[in-house]
Design a protein around this motif. Structure first.
Motif, PDB file in Angstrom:
ATOM      1  N   MET A   1     -54.218  28.326  48.619  1.00 10.25           N
ATOM      2  CA  MET A   1     -53.058  29.171  48.296  1.00 10.25           C
ATOM      3  C   MET A   1     -52.137  28.438  47.342  1.00 10.25           C
ATOM      4  SD  MET A   1     -50.397  30.851  50.889  1.00 10.25           S
ATOM      5  CE  MET A   1     -51.121  32.418  50.562  1.00 10.25           C
ATOM      6  N   ASP A   2     -51.782  29.065  46.239  1.00 11.43           N
ATOM      7  CA  ASP A   2     -50.928  28.356  45.303  1.00 11.43           C
ATOM      8  C   ASP A   2     -49.447  28.585  45.593  1.00 11.43           C
ATOM      9  OD1 ASP A   2     -52.283  30.739  43.170  1.00 11.43           O
ATOM     10  OD2 ASP A   2     -50.251  30.855  43.953  1.00 11.43           O
ATOM     11  N   SER A   3     -48.619  27.801  44.911  1.00  9.18           N
ATOM     12  CA  SER A   3     -47.202  27.820  45.231  1.00  9.18           C
ATOM     13  C   SER A   3     -46.594  29.199  44.983  1.00  9.18           C
ATOM     14  CB  SER A   3     -46.478  26.792  44.382  1.00  9.18           C
ATOM     15  OG  SER A   3     -46.513  27.203  43.042  1.00  9.18           O
ATOM     16  N   GLY A   4     -45.587  29.497  45.757  1.00 10.55           N
ATOM     17  CA  GLY A   4     -44.888  30.764  45.566  1.00 10.55           C
ATOM     18  C   GLY A   4     -45.504  31.891  46.376  1.00 10.55           C
ATOM     19  N   GLN A   5     -46.788  31.769  46.680  1.00 13.05           N
ATOM     20  CA  GLN A   5     -47.452  32.871  47.381  1.00 13.05           C
ATOM     21  C   GLN A   5     -46.903  33.114  48.775  1.00 13.05           C
ATOM     22  OE1 GLN A   5     -51.766  32.457  47.126  1.00 13.05           O
ATOM     23  NE2 GLN A   5     -51.744  34.628  46.740  1.00 13.05           N
ATOM     24  N   VAL A   6     -46.425  32.051  49.385  1.00 12.40           N
ATOM     25  CA  VAL A   6     -45.924  32.184  50.740  1.00 12.40           C
ATOM     26  C   VAL A   6     -44.804  33.223  50.792  1.00 12.40           C
ATOM     27  CG1 VAL A   6     -44.744  30.978  52.604  1.00 12.40           C
ATOM     28  CG2 VAL A   6     -46.515  29.836  51.318  1.00 12.40           C
ATOM     29  N   PHE A   7     -43.955  33.184  49.788  1.00  9.57           N
ATOM     30  CA  PHE A   7     -42.818  34.095  49.803  1.00  9.57           C
ATOM     31  C   PHE A   7     -42.998  35.267  48.853  1.00  9.57           C
ATOM     32  CE2 PHE A   7     -39.303  32.594  52.409  1.00  9.57           C
ATOM     33  CZ  PHE A   7     -39.973  31.550  52.999  1.00  9.57           C
ATOM     34  N   GLN A   8     -44.029  35.254  48.048  1.00  6.97           N
ATOM     35  CA  GLN A   8     -44.164  36.288  47.036  1.00  6.97           C
ATOM     36  C   GLN A   8     -45.530  36.961  47.118  1.00  6.97           C
ATOM     37  OE1 GLN A   8     -41.798  36.763  43.959  1.00  6.97           O
ATOM     38  NE2 GLN A   8     -40.564  36.304  45.746  1.00  6.97           N
ATOM     39  N   THR A   9     -46.109  36.997  48.317  1.00  2.30           N
ATOM     40  CA  THR A   9     -47.431  37.598  48.424  1.00  2.30           C
ATOM     41  C   THR A   9     -47.349  39.096  48.165  1.00  2.30           C
ATOM     42  OG1 THR A   9     -47.777  36.034  50.181  1.00  2.30           O
ATOM     43  CG2 THR A   9     -49.472  37.683  49.869  1.00  2.30           C
ATOM     44  N   LYS A  22     -40.897  35.991  53.238  1.00  2.00           N
ATOM     45  CA  LYS A  22     -41.448  35.866  54.574  1.00  2.00           C
ATOM     46  C   LYS A  22     -40.519  35.010  55.423  1.00  2.00           C
ATOM     47  CE  LYS A  22     -45.224  38.212  53.838  1.00  2.00           C
ATOM     48  NZ  LYS A  22     -44.649  38.867  52.649  1.00  2.00           N
ATOM     49  N   ARG A  23     -39.427  35.620  55.834  1.00  2.00           N
ATOM     50  CA  ARG A  23     -38.434  34.949  56.653  1.00  2.00           C
ATOM     51  C   ARG A  23     -39.065  34.442  57.946  1.00  2.00           C
ATOM     52  NH1 ARG A  23     -35.505  37.112  60.863  1.00  2.00           N
ATOM     53  NH2 ARG A  23     -33.376  36.360  61.146  1.00  2.00           N
TER      54      ARG A  23
END
Ligand SMILES: [Zn+2]
Length: 400
Positions: A1-9, A22-23
């Motif tokens: 998983m690349d950066s940013g995906q955690v919050f911008q999926t 993703k709070r």
């Protein structure tokens, strides 16, 4: 998983694209790694520190999170770290199992302060009576504390919106109004969740605590005990299905794996859980013949300990379970496109015997031709009380 995906999926789940932060994932990380600094959170989730502050500030104001100075032993360096406070709040988890039910208590800091188990009565009404009694006792013993949420995990399809159990084939229960019944004795909210989804929530927190990035965002959890259930975590959130299919997602235990095979409690034949669940090992061990008078089926843990002591029949039984498990897992990966699988529940105890045949079965499938799939053992406790407690805490945090 690349950066940013955690919050911008960009999720196409539920029919709409969602870029919402993703709070829940951030709060899960704090619970898993507390005390943790804002810089650490930002680094591990690859987000801005300002985003962290935005999420945590209202919770600090309400006393749910607190920030304390970390003693580093290095002069001049006194970083502040976040952890959950609110010691007056507690949460009750109820894992309604096919055979046994566990009831426990936890806090936001994560320790379990009460853990009780009883045999699940065959009648849903009677089972809920016992559960209500246990929760009433817990509340009475804590007069100066606040019960914030009750989480109930159930072995079947749950409707998260109406908060009832829709259908549990192994118990033969239908449309049980769990939340409504429990709320007759407690003021707190009640969340009802499928047990595999609950176990997936639990593993999600375990994995985010272990890994340095957001790689815990997408995985399939296979929970094998009396039956088989599947929990899906996509983009850091559990997936339950949409529309009329809400609550059906993950019912892979009843996918047909052998045409015209062994009869299943659901009314069909050849369901996966008749071949690869921990309880199917017992009848497989006996060669699927009727028991003779005086004979009892061995428990799964007994088969595992016999295998550990070199018993060939026990080993073969577990290897066969591993093979069937792998066949089903390949199907699940093909259907979901999620290549990371975590095994939960009693089967974890037999991992040393099932892992190889399981992986071999996946390798034989088309999934095995693709790089990057993995099947790993998770924690047995997430399948029991741990998952139910997770449901209660997550249910609370998603609403504050
Ligand atoms: Zn079935």
């Amino acid at each position: 998983m690349d950066s940013g995906q955690v919050f911008q999926t960009p999720l196409l789940v539920g029919g709409e694209l969602s870029f919402a932060p993703k709070r829940s994932m951030l709060l899960r990380l704090i619970r898993a790694a507390q005390p943790i600094t804002r810089t650490d959170i930002a680094d591990r989730l690859k987000i801005d520190k300002s985003t962290v502050t935005e999420v945590v500030r209202p919770l600090i104001d309400r006393g749910i999170l607190r920030e304390t100075v970390l003693e580093t032993g290095t002069p001049g360096r006194r970083p502040r770290a976040l952890s959950f406070g609110a010691e007056g709040d507690y949460f009750v988890g109820v894992n309604l199992g096919v055979r046994h039910t566990q009831v426990g208590v936890t806090s936001l800091s994560g320790e379990i302060s009460h853990d009780d188990e009883f045999e699940t009565p065959t009648s849903a009404t009677r089972a809920l009576q016992v559960v209500r009694g246990k929760i009433s006792d817990i509340v009475r013993e804590r007069p100066n504390m606040t019960l914030q949420m009750v989480g109930v995990s159930v072995p079947g399809m749950a409707d998260a919106a109406s908060r009832e159990l829709v259908y549990a084939p192994n118990l033969n229960w239908r449309n049980v109004p769990i939340a409504e019944t429990i709320q007759q004795v407690v003021k707190a909210g009640v969340v009802v969740e499928n047990d595999s989804t609950a176990a997936a929530m639990f593993e999600s927190r375990m994995k985010i605590g272990e890994t340095a990035d957001g790689s815990a965002s997408n995985f399939i959890l296979i929970r094998s005990g009396t039956g088989i259930g599947v929990g899906l975590v996509i983009g850091g959130e559990v997936y339950r299905g949409t529309g009329a299919g809400r609550g059906v997602a993950g019912e892979f235990g009843h996918m047909t794996i052998v045409a015209g095979g062994k009869p299943c409690v659901c009314g069909n034949r050849g369901c996966w859980e008749r071949y690869a669940s921990a309880s199917s090992a017992s009848s497989l061990y006996f060669g699927d013949r009727p028991l003779r008078p005086g004979e009892t089926l061995p428990r799964f843990v007994d088969i595992v300990s016999k295998a550990e002591n070199g018993d060939i029949r026990s080993r073969r039984t577990l290897e066969k379970i591993g093979d069937y498990l792998g066949i089903g897992i390949a199907n699940v990966i093909m259907g979901t496109g999620v290549p990371r699988v975590i095994i939960s529940g009693r089967l974890v105890y037999a991992w040393q015997f099932i892992a190889e045949p399981l992986n071999a079965a996946v390798r034989r499938s088309i999934v095995g031709k693709v790089e990057g799939w993995s099947v790993e053992a998770g924690s047995p406790s997430g399948s029991a009380l741990g998952g139910a407690l997770e449901v209660a805490v997550e249910g609370f945090l998603s609403n504050v």
